[in-house]
Design a protein around this motif. Structure first.
Motif, PDB file in Angstrom:
ATOM      1  N   VAL A 124      60.321 -25.942  16.359  1.00  0.00           N
ATOM      2  CA  VAL A 124      61.549 -25.305  15.869  1.00  0.00           C
ATOM      3  C   VAL A 124      62.687 -25.574  16.848  1.00  0.00           C
ATOM      4  O   VAL A 124      62.520 -25.463  18.050  1.00  0.00           O
ATOM      5  CB  VAL A 124      61.371 -23.771  15.739  1.00  0.00           C
ATOM      6  CG1 VAL A 124      62.667 -23.103  15.336  1.00  0.00           C
ATOM      7  CG2 VAL A 124      60.264 -23.435  14.769  1.00  0.00           C
ATOM      8  N   LEU A 125      63.829 -25.941  16.323  1.00  0.00           N
ATOM      9  CA  LEU A 125      65.037 -26.066  17.126  1.00  0.00           C
ATOM     10  C   LEU A 125      66.058 -25.101  16.550  1.00  0.00           C
ATOM     11  O   LEU A 125      66.400 -25.181  15.382  1.00  0.00           O
ATOM     12  CB  LEU A 125      65.597 -27.490  17.082  1.00  0.00           C
ATOM     13  CG  LEU A 125      66.946 -27.693  17.772  1.00  0.00           C
ATOM     14  CD1 LEU A 125      66.807 -27.466  19.271  1.00  0.00           C
ATOM     15  CD2 LEU A 125      67.493 -29.059  17.476  1.00  0.00           C
ATOM     16  N   ARG A 126      66.528 -24.170  17.355  1.00  0.00           N
ATOM     17  CA  ARG A 126      67.525 -23.212  16.899  1.00  0.00           C
ATOM     18  C   ARG A 126      68.819 -23.471  17.654  1.00  0.00           C
ATOM     19  O   ARG A 126      68.841 -23.503  18.872  1.00  0.00           O
ATOM     20  CB  ARG A 126      67.058 -21.785  17.148  1.00  0.00           C
ATOM     21  CG  ARG A 126      68.083 -20.767  16.706  1.00  0.00           C
ATOM     22  CD  ARG A 126      67.622 -19.367  16.994  1.00  0.00           C
ATOM     23  NE  ARG A 126      68.635 -18.433  16.599  1.00  0.00           N
ATOM     24  CZ  ARG A 126      68.456 -17.460  15.746  1.00  0.00           C
ATOM     25  NH1 ARG A 126      67.280 -17.283  15.196  1.00  0.00           N
ATOM     26  NH2 ARG A 126      69.430 -16.656  15.434  1.00  0.00           N
ATOM     27  N   VAL A 157      78.111 -28.409  12.249  1.00  0.00           N
ATOM     28  CA  VAL A 157      76.854 -27.655  12.200  1.00  0.00           C
ATOM     29  C   VAL A 157      76.228 -27.747  10.813  1.00  0.00           C
ATOM     30  O   VAL A 157      75.023 -27.986  10.673  1.00  0.00           O
ATOM     31  CB  VAL A 157      77.071 -26.175  12.603  1.00  0.00           C
ATOM     32  CG1 VAL A 157      75.830 -25.347  12.337  1.00  0.00           C
ATOM     33  CG2 VAL A 157      77.480 -26.088  14.063  1.00  0.00           C
ATOM     34  N   GLU A 158      77.024 -27.593   9.781  1.00  0.00           N
ATOM     35  CA  GLU A 158      76.509 -27.670   8.415  1.00  0.00           C
ATOM     36  C   GLU A 158      75.952 -29.062   8.105  1.00  0.00           C
ATOM     37  O   GLU A 158      74.868 -29.199   7.532  1.00  0.00           O
ATOM     38  CB  GLU A 158      77.599 -27.316   7.415  1.00  0.00           C
ATOM     39  CG  GLU A 158      77.110 -27.354   5.977  1.00  0.00           C
ATOM     40  CD  GLU A 158      78.192 -26.976   4.984  1.00  0.00           C
ATOM     41  OE1 GLU A 158      77.831 -26.356   3.975  1.00  0.00           O
ATOM     42  OE2 GLU A 158      79.375 -27.303   5.214  1.00  0.00           O
ATOM     43  N   GLY A 206      71.307 -32.418   7.086  1.00  0.00           N
ATOM     44  CA  GLY A 206      70.608 -33.658   7.411  1.00  0.00           C
ATOM     45  C   GLY A 206      69.184 -33.416   7.883  1.00  0.00           C
ATOM     46  O   GLY A 206      68.304 -34.236   7.666  1.00  0.00           O
ATOM     47  N   TRP A 207      68.945 -32.278   8.529  1.00  0.00           N
ATOM     48  CA  TRP A 207      67.606 -31.936   9.012  1.00  0.00           C
ATOM     49  C   TRP A 207      66.806 -31.146   7.983  1.00  0.00           C
ATOM     50  O   TRP A 207      65.690 -30.745   8.233  1.00  0.00           O
ATOM     51  CB  TRP A 207      67.696 -31.126  10.288  1.00  0.00           C
ATOM     52  CG  TRP A 207      68.093 -31.932  11.489  1.00  0.00           C
ATOM     53  CD1 TRP A 207      68.147 -33.291  11.600  1.00  0.00           C
ATOM     54  CD2 TRP A 207      68.499 -31.419  12.749  1.00  0.00           C
ATOM     55  NE1 TRP A 207      68.559 -33.650  12.853  1.00  0.00           N
ATOM     56  CE2 TRP A 207      68.780 -32.519  13.590  1.00  0.00           C
ATOM     57  CE3 TRP A 207      68.657 -30.137  13.270  1.00  0.00           C
ATOM     58  CZ2 TRP A 207      69.191 -32.373  14.902  1.00  0.00           C
ATOM     59  CZ3 TRP A 207      69.075 -29.992  14.571  1.00  0.00           C
ATOM     60  CH2 TRP A 207      69.340 -31.100  15.380  1.00  0.00           C
ATOM     61  N   GLY A 208      67.417 -30.876   6.832  1.00  0.00           N
ATOM     62  CA  GLY A 208      66.710 -30.124   5.799  1.00  0.00           C
ATOM     63  C   GLY A 208      66.673 -28.633   6.058  1.00  0.00           C
ATOM     64  O   GLY A 208      65.825 -27.919   5.533  1.00  0.00           O
ATOM     65  N   ALA A 209      67.598 -28.134   6.864  1.00  0.00           N
ATOM     66  CA  ALA A 209      67.663 -26.707   7.177  1.00  0.00           C
ATOM     67  C   ALA A 209      68.904 -26.098   6.542  1.00  0.00           C
ATOM     68  O   ALA A 209      69.740 -26.802   5.969  1.00  0.00           O
ATOM     69  CB  ALA A 209      67.710 -26.503   8.685  1.00  0.00           C
ATOM     70  N   GLY A 210      69.041 -24.799   6.661  1.00  0.00           N
ATOM     71  CA  GLY A 210      70.209 -24.120   6.126  1.00  0.00           C
ATOM     72  C   GLY A 210      71.046 -23.516   7.225  1.00  0.00           C
ATOM     73  O   GLY A 210      70.638 -23.475   8.378  1.00  0.00           O
TER      74      GLY A 210
END
Length: 51
Positions: A7-9, A39-40, A45-49
């Motif tokens: 996980v990268l936060r 950020v968006e 691009g990483w498949g995150a929200g």
């Protein structure tokens, strides 16, 4: 930025405490206002929200 197992936060803050950051309309050649757009784009691009 925090890296945990798998996980990268990434957290973004704004020194202004009087209001929350918002995505503003794009202004050609503006010197600011791109932070949340970057950020968006990375999150998508990483498949995150974002949120």
């Amino acid at each position: 930025m925090v890296l945990l197992e798998g996980v990268l936060r990434v957290e973004v803050s704004d020194a202004r405490g009087d209001r929350r950051p918002t995505v503003r309309p794009h202004v050609y050649q503006a010197e600011d206002g791109y932070g949340l757009r970057i950020v968006e784009a990375v999150a998508v691009g990483w498949g995150a929200g974002t949120g």
